[in-house]
Enzyme design. Structure first.
Site, PDB file in Angstrom:
ATOM      1  N   TRP A  99     -28.690   9.124   4.672  1.00 43.48           N
ATOM      2  CA  TRP A  99     -28.543  10.528   5.101  1.00 43.48           C
ATOM      3  C   TRP A  99     -29.313  10.830   6.378  1.00 43.48           C
ATOM      4  O   TRP A  99     -29.213  11.923   6.918  1.00 43.48           O
ATOM      5  CB  TRP A  99     -29.032  11.463   3.989  1.00 43.48           C
ATOM      6  CG  TRP A  99     -28.183  11.461   2.755  1.00 43.48           C
ATOM      7  CD1 TRP A  99     -27.161  10.600   2.446  1.00 43.48           C
ATOM      8  CD2 TRP A  99     -28.286  12.356   1.648  1.00 43.48           C
ATOM      9  NE1 TRP A  99     -26.630  10.912   1.220  1.00 43.48           N
ATOM     10  CE2 TRP A  99     -27.301  11.983   0.713  1.00 43.48           C
ATOM     11  CE3 TRP A  99     -29.120  13.432   1.347  1.00 43.48           C
ATOM     12  CZ2 TRP A  99     -27.123  12.653  -0.505  1.00 43.48           C
ATOM     13  CZ3 TRP A  99     -28.955  14.100   0.138  1.00 43.48           C
ATOM     14  CH2 TRP A  99     -27.958  13.711  -0.774  1.00 43.48           C
TER      15      TRP A  99
ATOM     16  N   GLU B  65     -32.452   2.871  14.521  1.00 39.76           N
ATOM     17  CA  GLU B  65     -33.104   4.122  14.944  1.00 39.76           C
ATOM     18  C   GLU B  65     -34.624   4.018  14.797  1.00 39.76           C
ATOM     19  O   GLU B  65     -35.359   4.775  15.441  1.00 39.76           O
ATOM     20  CB  GLU B  65     -32.513   5.307  14.155  1.00 39.76           C
ATOM     21  CG  GLU B  65     -31.095   5.612  14.635  1.00 39.76           C
ATOM     22  CD  GLU B  65     -30.190   6.278  13.618  1.00 39.76           C
ATOM     23  OE1 GLU B  65     -30.683   6.776  12.588  1.00 39.76           O
ATOM     24  OE2 GLU B  65     -28.971   6.279  13.849  1.00 39.76           O
TER      25      GLU B  65
ATOM     26  N   GLU C 178     -25.454  -4.106  11.506  1.00 41.21           N
ATOM     27  CA  GLU C 178     -25.072  -2.828  12.100  1.00 41.21           C
ATOM     28  C   GLU C 178     -25.114  -2.938  13.623  1.00 41.21           C
ATOM     29  O   GLU C 178     -26.204  -2.820  14.223  1.00 41.21           O
ATOM     30  CB  GLU C 178     -26.037  -1.728  11.668  1.00 41.21           C
ATOM     31  CG  GLU C 178     -26.100  -1.508  10.179  1.00 41.21           C
ATOM     32  CD  GLU C 178     -26.542  -0.090   9.857  1.00 41.21           C
ATOM     33  OE1 GLU C 178     -25.768   0.629   9.236  1.00 41.21           O
ATOM     34  OE2 GLU C 178     -27.651   0.302  10.273  1.00 41.21           O
TER      35      GLU C 178
ATOM     36  N   SER D 165     -20.186   3.457  11.650  1.00 40.89           N
ATOM     37  CA  SER D 165     -19.009   4.326  11.624  1.00 40.89           C
ATOM     38  C   SER D 165     -17.992   3.943  10.550  1.00 40.89           C
ATOM     39  O   SER D 165     -16.782   4.065  10.766  1.00 40.89           O
ATOM     40  CB  SER D 165     -18.351   4.380  13.014  1.00 40.89           C
ATOM     41  OG  SER D 165     -19.241   4.944  13.956  1.00 40.89           O
TER      42      SER D 165
END
Ligand code: PEP
Length: 247
Positions: A12, A103, A171, A209
């Site tokens: 999330w 990130e 990823e 995605s």
């Protein structure tokens, strides 16, 4: 963990106040309860922000949907303002923790060595580490994708890794949150490469995605053992539809 059972994990990120988190958790719990006997043929995991772990744990109890953290410090406790320890995540009901997400690597300067220490901390607390690896667009364009991912694995997977305490998520950085996805051929090829560096039976997820439209094709690849889903995990219908693509 059985590699044959795919894992669908929702990240999330920094989204959701208590009301949103509770609504999403209730949406998933309702689907899980309504699906009795017809649950998606996969394991489900949600990784909400730390502020929502307690409320999510309560709402998801008994649904079979597991709870995970998005990051942790390597140490069990101490003077680390703003951090959360693996033991704290376990105490909040988590079974997994995402580590080395791009990130964190790019936004917080986390090196492979830092990620490696965090994985050891996660194992100490009994958590399964979901290690994220992936190349940037310029690295792929330069033909370095395989070398970059292999180096990330070599630098961040500690001794002691097993198929029970580690999950790897491939990823590609350029596919995260962009609506772009790697081709099926590139996903299969990279997963095959990753498999040579990790213990037999370790699950390899694809992330970048993934959505209800592309999930069936990606999850249909024999090399793919599940998905790490960001944006599409913020909607109960989308997340559930992706999970149902597992069969
Ligand atoms: C992610 O956060 O790991 C991710 C893959 O995000 P998205 O699905 O939004 O690309």
């Amino acid at each position: 963990m059985a590699i044959g059972t795919k894992l669908i994990a929702g990240n999330w990120k920094m989204n959701g106040l208590r009301e949103d988190g509770a609504a999403l958790a209730r949406g998933l719990a309702q689907r899980a309860i309504a699906a009795q006997g017809g649950m998606p043929a996969c394991e489900l995991l949600v990784c909400p922000p730390a502020s929502l772990l307690a409320i999510m744990g309560g709402l998801l109890a008994g649904t079979g949907i597991a709870l995970g953290g998005q990051d942790c410090h390597a140490a069990p406790k101490g003077a680390h303002t703003g951090d959360i320890s693996p033991e704290m995540l376990a105490d909040a009901g988590c079974s997994h923790v995402i580590l080395g997400h791009s990130e964190r690597r790019h936004g917080h300067g986390e090196s492979d060595a830092v990620v490696r220490e965090k994985i050891l901390g996660a194992w100490r607390a009994g958590l399964v580490a979901i290690l994220c690896v992936g190349e940037t667009q310029s690295q792929r364009q330069a033909g370095r994708a395989t070398d970059i991912v292999s180096a990330q694995l070599a630098g961040s997977v500690p001794n002691g890794a097993t198929s029970d305490n580690l999950v790897v998520a491939y990823e590609p950085v350029w596919a995260i949150g962009t609506g772009l996805t790697a081709t099926l051929e590139d996903i299969a090829a990279m997963h095959t490469t990753v498999r040579t560096s990790i213990p037999a039976g370790t699950r390899i997820l694809y992330g970048g995605s993934v959505n209800p439209q592309n999930a069936a094709a990606i999850l249909g690849l024999a090399e793919v053992n599940g998905a790490l889903v960001g944006g599409a995990s913020l909607d109960a219908d989308s997340f559930w539809t992706i999970a149902r693509c597992c069969g």
